[in-house]
Design a protein around this motif. Sequence first.
Motif, PDB file in Angstrom:
ATOM      1  N   ARG A  77      -1.468  -4.097  11.797  1.00  0.00           N
ATOM      2  CA  ARG A  77      -0.557  -4.750  10.632  1.00  0.00           C
ATOM      3  C   ARG A  77      -0.937  -3.777   9.424  1.00  0.00           C
ATOM      4  O   ARG A  77       0.090  -3.861   8.644  1.00  0.00           O
ATOM      5  N   GLY A  78      -1.988  -3.095   9.101  1.00  0.00           N
ATOM      6  CA  GLY A  78      -2.084  -2.429   8.043  1.00  0.00           C
ATOM      7  C   GLY A  78      -1.299  -1.386   7.909  1.00  0.00           C
ATOM      8  O   GLY A  78      -0.539  -1.232   6.921  1.00  0.00           O
ATOM      9  N   TRP A  79      -0.929  -0.499   8.811  1.00  0.00           N
ATOM     10  CA  TRP A  79       0.214   0.432   8.894  1.00  0.00           C
ATOM     11  C   TRP A  79       1.395  -0.034   8.776  1.00  0.00           C
ATOM     12  O   TRP A  79       2.126   0.365   7.914  1.00  0.00           O
ATOM     13  N   ARG A  80       1.834  -1.248   9.229  1.00  0.00           N
ATOM     14  CA  ARG A  80       3.181  -1.867   9.384  1.00  0.00           C
ATOM     15  C   ARG A  80       3.449  -2.170   8.070  1.00  0.00           C
ATOM     16  O   ARG A  80       4.570  -2.092   7.479  1.00  0.00           O
ATOM     17  N   SER A  81       2.560  -2.771   7.288  1.00  0.00           N
ATOM     18  CA  SER A  81       2.546  -3.414   5.861  1.00  0.00           C
ATOM     19  C   SER A  81       2.781  -2.094   5.083  1.00  0.00           C
ATOM     20  O   SER A  81       3.618  -2.240   4.112  1.00  0.00           O
ATOM     21  N   PHE A  82       2.006  -1.028   5.242  1.00  0.00           N
ATOM     22  CA  PHE A  82       2.241   0.198   4.150  1.00  0.00           C
ATOM     23  C   PHE A  82       3.585   0.566   4.558  1.00  0.00           C
ATOM     24  O   PHE A  82       4.433   0.770   3.503  1.00  0.00           O
ATOM     25  N   VAL A  83       4.267   0.754   5.716  1.00  0.00           N
ATOM     26  CA  VAL A  83       5.518   1.139   5.948  1.00  0.00           C
ATOM     27  C   VAL A  83       6.653   0.115   5.265  1.00  0.00           C
ATOM     28  O   VAL A  83       7.586   0.570   4.470  1.00  0.00           O
ATOM     29  N   LYS A  84       6.298  -1.172   5.543  1.00  0.00           N
ATOM     30  CA  LYS A  84       7.288  -2.072   5.128  1.00  0.00           C
ATOM     31  C   LYS A  84       7.320  -2.114   3.510  1.00  0.00           C
ATOM     32  O   LYS A  84       8.335  -2.007   3.009  1.00  0.00           O
ATOM     33  N   GLU A  85       6.149  -2.356   2.737  1.00  0.00           N
ATOM     34  CA  GLU A  85       6.071  -2.607   1.378  1.00  0.00           C
ATOM     35  C   GLU A  85       6.605  -1.225   0.769  1.00  0.00           C
ATOM     36  O   GLU A  85       6.598  -1.198  -0.535  1.00  0.00           O
ATOM     37  N   ASN A  86       6.668   0.049   1.284  1.00  0.00           N
ATOM     38  CA  ASN A  86       6.883   1.399   0.741  1.00  0.00           C
ATOM     39  C   ASN A  86       8.385   1.738   1.037  1.00  0.00           C
ATOM     40  O   ASN A  86       9.160   2.510   0.787  1.00  0.00           O
ATOM     41  N   GLY A  87       9.213   0.594   2.015  1.00  0.00           N
ATOM     42  CA  GLY A  87      10.287   0.826   2.464  1.00  0.00           C
ATOM     43  C   GLY A  87      10.554   2.251   3.013  1.00  0.00           C
ATOM     44  O   GLY A  87      11.665   2.893   2.856  1.00  0.00           O
ATOM     45  N   LEU A  88       9.667   2.583   3.976  1.00  0.00           N
ATOM     46  CA  LEU A  88       9.700   3.998   4.585  1.00  0.00           C
ATOM     47  C   LEU A  88      10.736   4.031   5.843  1.00  0.00           C
ATOM     48  O   LEU A  88      11.004   2.857   6.417  1.00  0.00           O
ATOM     49  N   ARG A  89      11.413   4.810   5.701  1.00  0.00           N
ATOM     50  CA  ARG A  89      12.583   5.027   6.827  1.00  0.00           C
ATOM     51  C   ARG A  89      12.254   6.210   7.673  1.00  0.00           C
ATOM     52  O   ARG A  89      11.810   7.285   7.252  1.00  0.00           O
ATOM     53  N   VAL A  90      13.314   6.453   8.689  1.00  0.00           N
ATOM     54  CA  VAL A  90      13.222   7.522   9.660  1.00  0.00           C
ATOM     55  C   VAL A  90      13.643   8.653   8.575  1.00  0.00           C
ATOM     56  O   VAL A  90      14.534   8.542   7.802  1.00  0.00           O
ATOM     57  N   ARG A  91      13.091   9.988   8.956  1.00  0.00           N
ATOM     58  CA  ARG A  91      13.472  11.171   7.914  1.00  0.00           C
ATOM     59  C   ARG A  91      12.646  11.125   6.686  1.00  0.00           C
ATOM     60  O   ARG A  91      12.758  12.182   5.914  1.00  0.00           O
ATOM     61  N   ASP A  92      11.954  10.191   6.083  1.00  0.00           N
ATOM     62  CA  ASP A  92      11.196  10.003   4.849  1.00  0.00           C
ATOM     63  C   ASP A  92      10.016  11.042   5.565  1.00  0.00           C
ATOM     64  O   ASP A  92       9.401  11.192   6.728  1.00  0.00           O
ATOM     65  N   ALA A  93       9.183  11.699   4.704  1.00  0.00           N
ATOM     66  CA  ALA A  93       8.247  12.395   4.899  1.00  0.00           C
ATOM     67  C   ALA A  93       6.875  11.850   4.109  1.00  0.00           C
ATOM     68  O   ALA A  93       6.838  11.433   2.998  1.00  0.00           O
ATOM     69  N   CYS A  94       5.867  12.195   4.675  1.00  0.00           N
ATOM     70  CA  CYS A  94       4.334  11.540   4.088  1.00  0.00           C
ATOM     71  C   CYS A  94       3.474  12.894   4.116  1.00  0.00           C
ATOM     72  O   CYS A  94       3.453  13.532   5.105  1.00  0.00           O
ATOM     73  N   VAL A  95       2.855  12.913   2.845  1.00  0.00           N
ATOM     74  CA  VAL A  95       1.773  13.881   3.051  1.00  0.00           C
ATOM     75  C   VAL A  95       0.396  13.019   2.777  1.00  0.00           C
ATOM     76  O   VAL A  95       0.219  12.184   1.749  1.00  0.00           O
ATOM     77  N   PHE A  96      -0.502  13.201   3.685  1.00  0.00           N
ATOM     78  CA  PHE A  96      -1.717  12.249   3.830  1.00  0.00           C
ATOM     79  C   PHE A  96      -2.797  13.466   3.473  1.00  0.00           C
ATOM     80  O   PHE A  96      -3.207  14.460   3.870  1.00  0.00           O
ATOM     81  N   GLU A  97      -3.713  13.104   2.324  1.00  0.00           N
ATOM     82  CA  GLU A  97      -4.698  13.895   1.768  1.00  0.00           C
ATOM     83  C   GLU A  97      -5.831  13.188   1.942  1.00  0.00           C
ATOM     84  O   GLU A  97      -6.163  12.127   1.433  1.00  0.00           O
ATOM     85  N   LEU A  98      -6.782  13.984   2.536  1.00  0.00           N
ATOM     86  CA  LEU A  98      -8.241  13.289   2.814  1.00  0.00           C
ATOM     87  C   LEU A  98      -9.053  13.245   1.721  1.00  0.00           C
ATOM     88  O   LEU A  98      -9.451  14.365   1.235  1.00  0.00           O
ATOM     89  N   MET A  99      -9.262  12.079   1.147  1.00  0.00           N
ATOM     90  CA  MET A  99     -10.096  11.989  -0.143  1.00  0.00           C
ATOM     91  C   MET A  99     -11.577  11.699   0.196  1.00  0.00           C
ATOM     92  O   MET A  99     -12.410  12.074  -0.553  1.00  0.00           O
ATOM     93  N   LYS A 100     -12.008  11.110   1.399  1.00  0.00           N
ATOM     94  CA  LYS A 100     -13.153  10.637   1.589  1.00  0.00           C
ATOM     95  C   LYS A 100     -13.192  10.478   3.242  1.00  0.00           C
ATOM     96  O   LYS A 100     -12.490   9.800   3.907  1.00  0.00           O
ATOM     97  N   CYS A 101     -14.276  10.865   3.648  1.00  0.00           N
ATOM     98  CA  CYS A 101     -14.594  10.590   5.202  1.00  0.00           C
ATOM     99  C   CYS A 101     -15.730  10.678   5.378  1.00  0.00           C
ATOM    100  O   CYS A 101     -16.797  11.518   5.311  1.00  0.00           O
TER     101      CYS A 101
END
Length: 140
Positions: A77-101
């Motif tokens: 659900r969390g990933w699906r919400s992120f996709v929906k709320e940001n209006g992500l579409r095929v061929r959009d790109a995301c850069v994930f930067e690790l801030m804490k692990c």
Amino acid sequence: MEKLDMDEDEPPYLTGKPRFDVVLGQSHVEGPCLLNVSKRMSRLLPRTETTTLIQCKNKIWNVSYRGHYTYPRFEGRGWRSFVKENGLRVRDACVFELMKCSEDEIKFKVQILRNDLPPELVSYLSSKVGESDENPIKIT
């Protein structure tokens, strides 16, 4: 104005921490709606199911990270919400930067790059890169 000390090739929104990028495909934004984490990044993350926070545009989503799977990924659900709320579409790109692990929590800061290219250019590029393993799309 103070100049930031960073690599000249580094975009100003990145901090130099470990990151991975992905050009979104259909399975990332529809249907199963999941995102495999790059092999290089998954080596830095716990091999368990871990609470994961994704921050984008001053908002935070709680996403399921499944580090114990053969192909570690974000899903649920969390990933699906992120996709929906940001209006992500095929061929959009995301850069994930690790801030804490840690074993208890992972946090990524995400930059979204929209696929706002003219259709003619998309069709030309599709014939050149990203359509096969031999011609991958590379975001630097």
